[in-house]
Each structure stands twice: as C-alpha cells, then as structure tokens.
Design a protein around this motif. Structure first.
Motif, PDB file in Angstrom:
ATOM      1  N   TYR A  65      46.729   3.992 -41.913  1.00 43.73           N
ATOM      2  CA  TYR A  65      45.292   3.940 -42.236  1.00 43.73           C
ATOM      3  C   TYR A  65      44.959   2.571 -42.828  1.00 43.73           C
ATOM      4  O   TYR A  65      44.011   1.899 -42.423  1.00 43.73           O
ATOM      5  N   LEU A  66      45.786   2.168 -43.808  1.00 46.94           N
ATOM      6  CA  LEU A  66      45.538   0.894 -44.490  1.00 46.94           C
ATOM      7  C   LEU A  66      45.779  -0.280 -43.543  1.00 46.94           C
ATOM      8  O   LEU A  66      44.988  -1.232 -43.494  1.00 46.94           O
ATOM      9  N   ALA A  67      46.864  -0.192 -42.755  1.00 44.26           N
ATOM     10  CA  ALA A  67      47.203  -1.288 -41.845  1.00 44.26           C
ATOM     11  C   ALA A  67      46.114  -1.496 -40.791  1.00 44.26           C
ATOM     12  O   ALA A  67      45.875  -2.612 -40.333  1.00 44.26           O
ATOM     13  N   CYS A  68      45.443  -0.414 -40.409  1.00 45.76           N
ATOM     14  CA  CYS A  68      44.370  -0.521 -39.408  1.00 45.76           C
ATOM     15  C   CYS A  68      43.091  -1.096 -40.021  1.00 45.76           C
ATOM     16  O   CYS A  68      42.128  -1.365 -39.303  1.00 45.76           O
ATOM     17  N   GLY A  69      43.060  -1.215 -41.332  1.00 43.10           N
ATOM     18  CA  GLY A  69      41.912  -1.887 -41.946  1.00 43.10           C
ATOM     19  C   GLY A  69      41.062  -1.038 -42.868  1.00 43.10           C
ATOM     20  O   GLY A  69      40.025  -1.503 -43.352  1.00 43.10           O
ATOM     21  N   LEU A  70      41.443   0.212 -43.122  1.00 48.09           N
ATOM     22  CA  LEU A  70      40.670   0.989 -44.095  1.00 48.09           C
ATOM     23  C   LEU A  70      40.873   0.346 -45.465  1.00 48.09           C
ATOM     24  O   LEU A  70      41.980  -0.041 -45.832  1.00 48.09           O
ATOM     25  N   ASP A  71      39.777   0.233 -46.196  1.00 48.09           N
ATOM     26  CA  ASP A  71      39.760  -0.538 -47.439  1.00 48.09           C
ATOM     27  C   ASP A  71      39.373   0.414 -48.574  1.00 48.09           C
ATOM     28  O   ASP A  71      38.326   1.069 -48.505  1.00 48.09           O
ATOM     29  N   THR A  72      40.204   0.463 -49.607  1.00 47.27           N
ATOM     30  CA  THR A  72      39.945   1.427 -50.694  1.00 47.27           C
ATOM     31  C   THR A  72      38.693   1.075 -51.509  1.00 47.27           C
ATOM     32  O   THR A  72      38.271   1.857 -52.338  1.00 47.27           O
ATOM     33  N   ARG A  73      38.108  -0.093 -51.242  1.00 44.23           N
ATOM     34  CA  ARG A  73      36.809  -0.362 -51.880  1.00 44.23           C
ATOM     35  C   ARG A  73      35.729   0.552 -51.295  1.00 44.23           C
ATOM     36  O   ARG A  73      34.714   0.831 -51.920  1.00 44.23           O
ATOM     37  N   TYR A  74      35.906   0.951 -50.036  1.00 42.81           N
ATOM     38  CA  TYR A  74      34.892   1.766 -49.360  1.00 42.81           C
ATOM     39  C   TYR A  74      35.347   3.197 -49.102  1.00 42.81           C
ATOM     40  O   TYR A  74      34.539   4.067 -48.799  1.00 42.81           O
ATOM     41  N   CYS A  75      36.675   3.423 -49.151  1.00 44.39           N
ATOM     42  CA  CYS A  75      37.210   4.714 -48.698  1.00 44.39           C
ATOM     43  C   CYS A  75      38.119   5.317 -49.752  1.00 44.39           C
ATOM     44  O   CYS A  75      38.887   4.611 -50.385  1.00 44.39           O
ATOM     45  N   LYS A  76      38.058   6.632 -49.849  1.00 46.90           N
ATOM     46  CA  LYS A  76      39.072   7.347 -50.608  1.00 46.90           C
ATOM     47  C   LYS A  76      40.055   7.937 -49.605  1.00 46.90           C
ATOM     48  O   LYS A  76      39.657   8.580 -48.632  1.00 46.90           O
ATOM     49  N   LEU A  77      41.344   7.692 -49.845  1.00 50.60           N
ATOM     50  CA  LEU A  77      42.392   8.206 -48.956  1.00 50.60           C
ATOM     51  C   LEU A  77      43.226   9.194 -49.742  1.00 50.60           C
ATOM     52  O   LEU A  77      43.640   8.905 -50.863  1.00 50.60           O
ATOM     53  N   PHE A  78      43.463  10.361 -49.161  1.00 52.34           N
ATOM     54  CA  PHE A  78      44.276  11.336 -49.886  1.00 52.34           C
ATOM     55  C   PHE A  78      44.941  12.312 -48.922  1.00 52.34           C
ATOM     56  O   PHE A  78      44.626  12.358 -47.734  1.00 52.34           O
ATOM     57  N   VAL A  79      45.870  13.090 -49.484  1.00 54.63           N
ATOM     58  CA  VAL A  79      46.614  14.084 -48.711  1.00 54.63           C
ATOM     59  C   VAL A  79      46.006  15.465 -48.982  1.00 54.63           C
ATOM     60  O   VAL A  79      45.846  15.866 -50.134  1.00 54.63           O
ATOM     61  N   GLN A  80      45.691  16.164 -47.912  1.00 51.33           N
ATOM     62  CA  GLN A  80      44.981  17.445 -47.995  1.00 51.33           C
ATOM     63  C   GLN A  80      45.631  18.430 -48.967  1.00 51.33           C
ATOM     64  O   GLN A  80      44.942  19.044 -49.791  1.00 51.33           O
ATOM     65  N   SER A  81      46.963  18.579 -48.925  1.00 53.07           N
ATOM     66  CA  SER A  81      47.610  19.588 -49.760  1.00 53.07           C
ATOM     67  C   SER A  81      47.613  19.200 -51.242  1.00 53.07           C
ATOM     68  O   SER A  81      47.951  20.015 -52.088  1.00 53.07           O
ATOM     69  N   MET A 295      56.684   1.810 -51.389  1.00 52.87           N
ATOM     70  CA  MET A 295      56.371   3.233 -51.446  1.00 52.87           C
ATOM     71  C   MET A 295      55.715   3.647 -52.764  1.00 52.87           C
ATOM     72  O   MET A 295      54.761   4.439 -52.742  1.00 52.87           O
ATOM     73  N   PRO A 296      56.174   3.133 -53.926  1.00 52.03           N
ATOM     74  CA  PRO A 296      55.527   3.544 -55.178  1.00 52.03           C
ATOM     75  C   PRO A 296      54.027   3.225 -55.183  1.00 52.03           C
ATOM     76  O   PRO A 296      53.215   4.046 -55.642  1.00 52.03           O
ATOM     77  N   ALA A 297      53.655   2.067 -54.653  1.00 45.95           N
ATOM     78  CA  ALA A 297      52.235   1.697 -54.618  1.00 45.95           C
ATOM     79  C   ALA A 297      51.457   2.662 -53.721  1.00 45.95           C
ATOM     80  O   ALA A 297      50.334   3.072 -54.032  1.00 45.95           O
ATOM     81  N   LEU A 298      52.077   3.037 -52.610  1.00 50.38           N
ATOM     82  CA  LEU A 298      51.427   3.934 -51.660  1.00 50.38           C
ATOM     83  C   LEU A 298      51.236   5.329 -52.280  1.00 50.38           C
ATOM     84  O   LEU A 298      50.158   5.931 -52.181  1.00 50.38           O
ATOM     85  N   GLU A 299      52.283   5.828 -52.935  1.00 51.92           N
ATOM     86  CA  GLU A 299      52.207   7.143 -53.597  1.00 51.92           C
ATOM     87  C   GLU A 299      51.093   7.138 -54.646  1.00 51.92           C
ATOM     88  O   GLU A 299      50.331   8.095 -54.786  1.00 51.92           O
ATOM     89  N   ASN A 300      51.024   6.019 -55.354  1.00 47.73           N
ATOM     90  CA  ASN A 300      50.042   5.880 -56.403  1.00 47.73           C
ATOM     91  C   ASN A 300      48.613   5.905 -55.854  1.00 47.73           C
ATOM     92  O   ASN A 300      47.722   6.559 -56.395  1.00 47.73           O
ATOM     93  N   LEU A 301      48.452   5.199 -54.740  1.00 43.14           N
ATOM     94  CA  LEU A 301      47.135   5.148 -54.090  1.00 43.14           C
ATOM     95  C   LEU A 301      46.692   6.542 -53.631  1.00 43.14           C
ATOM     96  O   LEU A 301      45.535   6.930 -53.770  1.00 43.14           O
ATOM     97  N   LEU A 302      47.657   7.319 -53.105  1.00 40.50           N
ATOM     98  CA  LEU A 302      47.326   8.656 -52.618  1.00 40.50           C
ATOM     99  C   LEU A 302      47.004   9.602 -53.777  1.00 40.50           C
ATOM    100  O   LEU A 302      46.119  10.454 -53.676  1.00 40.50           O
ATOM    101  N   LYS A 303      47.715   9.428 -54.876  1.00 38.68           N
ATOM    102  CA  LYS A 303      47.452  10.257 -56.057  1.00 38.68           C
ATOM    103  C   LYS A 303      46.056   9.948 -56.589  1.00 38.68           C
ATOM    104  O   LYS A 303      45.275  10.850 -56.909  1.00 38.68           O
TER     105      LYS A 303
END
Ligand code: ATP
Ligand code: MG
Length: 327
Positions: A65-81, A295-303
C-alpha cells in the motif's frame, strides 16, 4: 471532506488487477478525501489459508500500500481484525440480511464452486462483513474493481433497510466508485475470467513483486489468438486485455496504440508491454524493499491506524445497538 473506504484481502500476492482496478485509483485522488484503507484479514479466512502465510501477507500488503504511494498524511491504514467492531457489526447486520440477497451474489457461486456443502458459512456471509467494513466508517465512496459492484449495491440496500426500519440515519449510504478503465483486468491464461489472487495458476496474473524475467515470461505466454492483428476487439478478449493494460500504463488512445503497432506482430507488442510493466513496477518494488525491511515501523504504523479509526467504529456500532435495543 468526503470519506473513502476500501480494502484488499491479504491472500496471496497482489496483482496488476488489484493495482489498476483499486490501489492506483486510491493513490490518485487521496488528497481529495478522508481515506481509510484496510487489509481485510477477516475476509481472507473465508477460504482455507496457512496461519504463517496470513500473518506475513498482511504485513506485505501494508508495505505494498505504502510502496504504491498511499500517504499516511491523507490515509489511515489498518488491519481489519485489529478493530473488533468489524466482527461485532457483522453479526448484527447478518440478522437483517435476507438469504435471498446473499443467494444472488455471484462471487459466492464462483468461489464455492461445486463444494456447496463443505464450504464455510463465512464465505456465504462475506458480503455482510464487507457491508460492515464500509458502514462502520460512515463511508461516502468505495473505490473498487467491477467485480465488487454487486457487494456495494447490497451494502446500500442493507443500510437503507436498517435506517428505514428504525427511522433514523444510523448509516451513511455509500456509493461505489468504479473507473471506466482498469476495473476488470482479465486473466492472462483465460481472458474470459478476471485476474484473481486465488487463481491456482501463477501464470494467470502478474504480481506487483514479479521480477522483469518473470513478467517477460508471463506476458510471452499470455493467451492471444491466431489472427496476429494488434487491435482492440471485444471478440478477441486476450489481445484486447493486454492492449487495455498497455493503454492504462501509457495513457494513450486506442487509435494511437493501434497505429503504433500497425504491421507489427504480437511479439513486438508484447515486448513493448513488458517494458512498460517493468518500468511501472520497478520503483514500487524498490520502495517496497525499503519499507518491508523495517518491520517495527510498519507494525507501529498499523497499530496507529487501528487506534485512529477505532473510535468511529465504536460510535457506529453503539448507534446500531441502541437502535436495536441492545447494550
Ligand atoms: P481473491 O481471488 O482472493 O478474491 P482478488 O484478486 O479478487 O483476490 P480482492 O482482495 O478480492 O482481490 O480485491 C481487492 C480489490 O481489487 C477489489 O477492489 C477488487 O474489486 C479489485 N480487483 C480484484 N480483481 C480485479 C481485476 N481483475 N481487475 C480489476 N480490479 C480487481
Ligand atoms: Mg476477490
């Protein structure tokens, strides 16, 4: 700003259809909306999946998602469960969804195949879980590929049904956003079927992480026909699918593309298409490698994403429970 919600299942590898039909469009208009993009792992368990694979695919999909250009300034990214309300509201919504509506859903028929008696009921209720995803966030627009049109329609019907039953606006009525191009990329193997992650044959799709050699091989063996004319023609779905992909990647008109390959064969066209694909995917793959290595940064972003969206999910669930007389 209007709210946008969409998601992809962390089953297998994300392919060109997911990119052209969904992610690319999310990225393009992300600054115009208040966006929530989900990795729908609860949907991914509607068919058997290995636990380790599910876990790693969830992270890989977030990195993509991030590599394709989604930007956390505009988007919230999270895991459904990570947000329990998805499972909770699905039960509530199930109780208001007529079996007849679910019986009409073509995705269930395709995915269940001949196996009606042993397939899990989760697969049958997939559209209700999806309705919950969308309705929890009071979504206005749902950018998806053409195959999800029917599910978004059902979501609208369900929201309207519950709003009118209780005489109040519990849910915003969402609308599907489906582009005219790229909304239905077809399988490279059988161009009468859509390209799918769950297709057992990897030659039927190009994943976003395929290397240049693999892309070349898959395009070279992609099904065409014996006419050898590089022209858009609905009666020849194989070459037309490849041409449509080329058209999206180059942004050229059909006439310009047909002129470019006039008098040339499929070999020339397939080589040009391969180049364009490699050109499009290489930068995504480079960014992906960087992101997945932390990975820690990614986990953090999802949390953080889950923490950000949870309050709204809680509010909507409470609203529905109060209307029903629960809680
Ligand atoms: P699966 O086979 O596991 O269902 P999938 O390839 O259909 O995988 P999904 O996670 O179900 O992928 O769908 C993610 C998004 O990609 C949805 O918006 C869907 O409409 C879109 N999409 C899926 N396949 C295509 C395709 N062939 N062309 C365009 N968009 C597609
Ligand atoms: Mg699908």
């Amino acid at each position: 700003k209007k709210r946008v919600f969409s998601g992809i299942q962390p089953t297998n590898n994300v392919h060109l259809g997911n990119y052209l039909g969904a992610i690319r469009n999310w990225v393009e208009t992300q600054d115009q909306y208040d966006n929530i993009f989900c990795i729908v792992d609860l949907h991914a368990i509607t068919l058997p999946i290995d636990p380790k694979e599910l876990h790693i695919n969830t992270r890989k999909l977030a990195a993509l998602y991030l590599a394709c250009g989604l930007d956390t300034r505009y988007c919230k990214l999270f895991v459904q469960s990570h947000v329990r309300q998805h499972a909770e509201i699905q039960w509530l919504l199930n109780c208001y969804t007529p079996m007849g509506w679910l019986n009409r859903m073509t995705q269930f028929k395709t995915k269940a195949g001949e196996d009606m008696d042993s397939v899990g009921t989760g697969l049958y209720c997939y559209p209700v879980l999806m309705a919950g995803d969308i309705l929890l966030y009071q979504t206005h627009y749902v950018p998806v590929g053409d195959d999800q049109r029917q599910h978004v329609e059902m979501t609208r019907d369900l929201a309207q049904r519950i709003n009118s039953l209780y005489g109040k606006q519990i849910f915003t009525i969402p609308e599907a956003q489906i582009r005219t191009s790229g909304a239905r990329i077809m399988s490279l193997e059988d161009p009468t079927k859509k390209m799918s992650k769950s297709d057992p044959n990897p030659s039927s799709y190009i994943t976003l992480l395929d290397d240049p050699k693999t892309i070349k091989k898959k395009i070279a063996r992609a099904t065409t026909d014996s006419e050898r004319l590089v022209k858009f023609d609905p009666a020849r779905p194989g070459i037309t699918n490849l041409l449509s992909i080329y058209q999206i990647l180059t942004g050229q008109t059909q006439e310009v593309i047909e002129a470019e390959f006039e008098g040339k064969g499929y070999g020339d066209f397939k080589a040009a298409l391969t180049d364009r694909l490699v050109e499009t995917l290489s930068p995504i793959q480079q960014r992906y490698q960087e992101i997945i290595s932390d990975m820690p940064a990614l986990e953090n972003l999802l949390k953080q994403g889950a923490d950000d969206v949870r309050p709204l999910a809680e509010r909507t669930t409470e609203k529905m429970k109060r209307a029903i007389g629960l809680g």
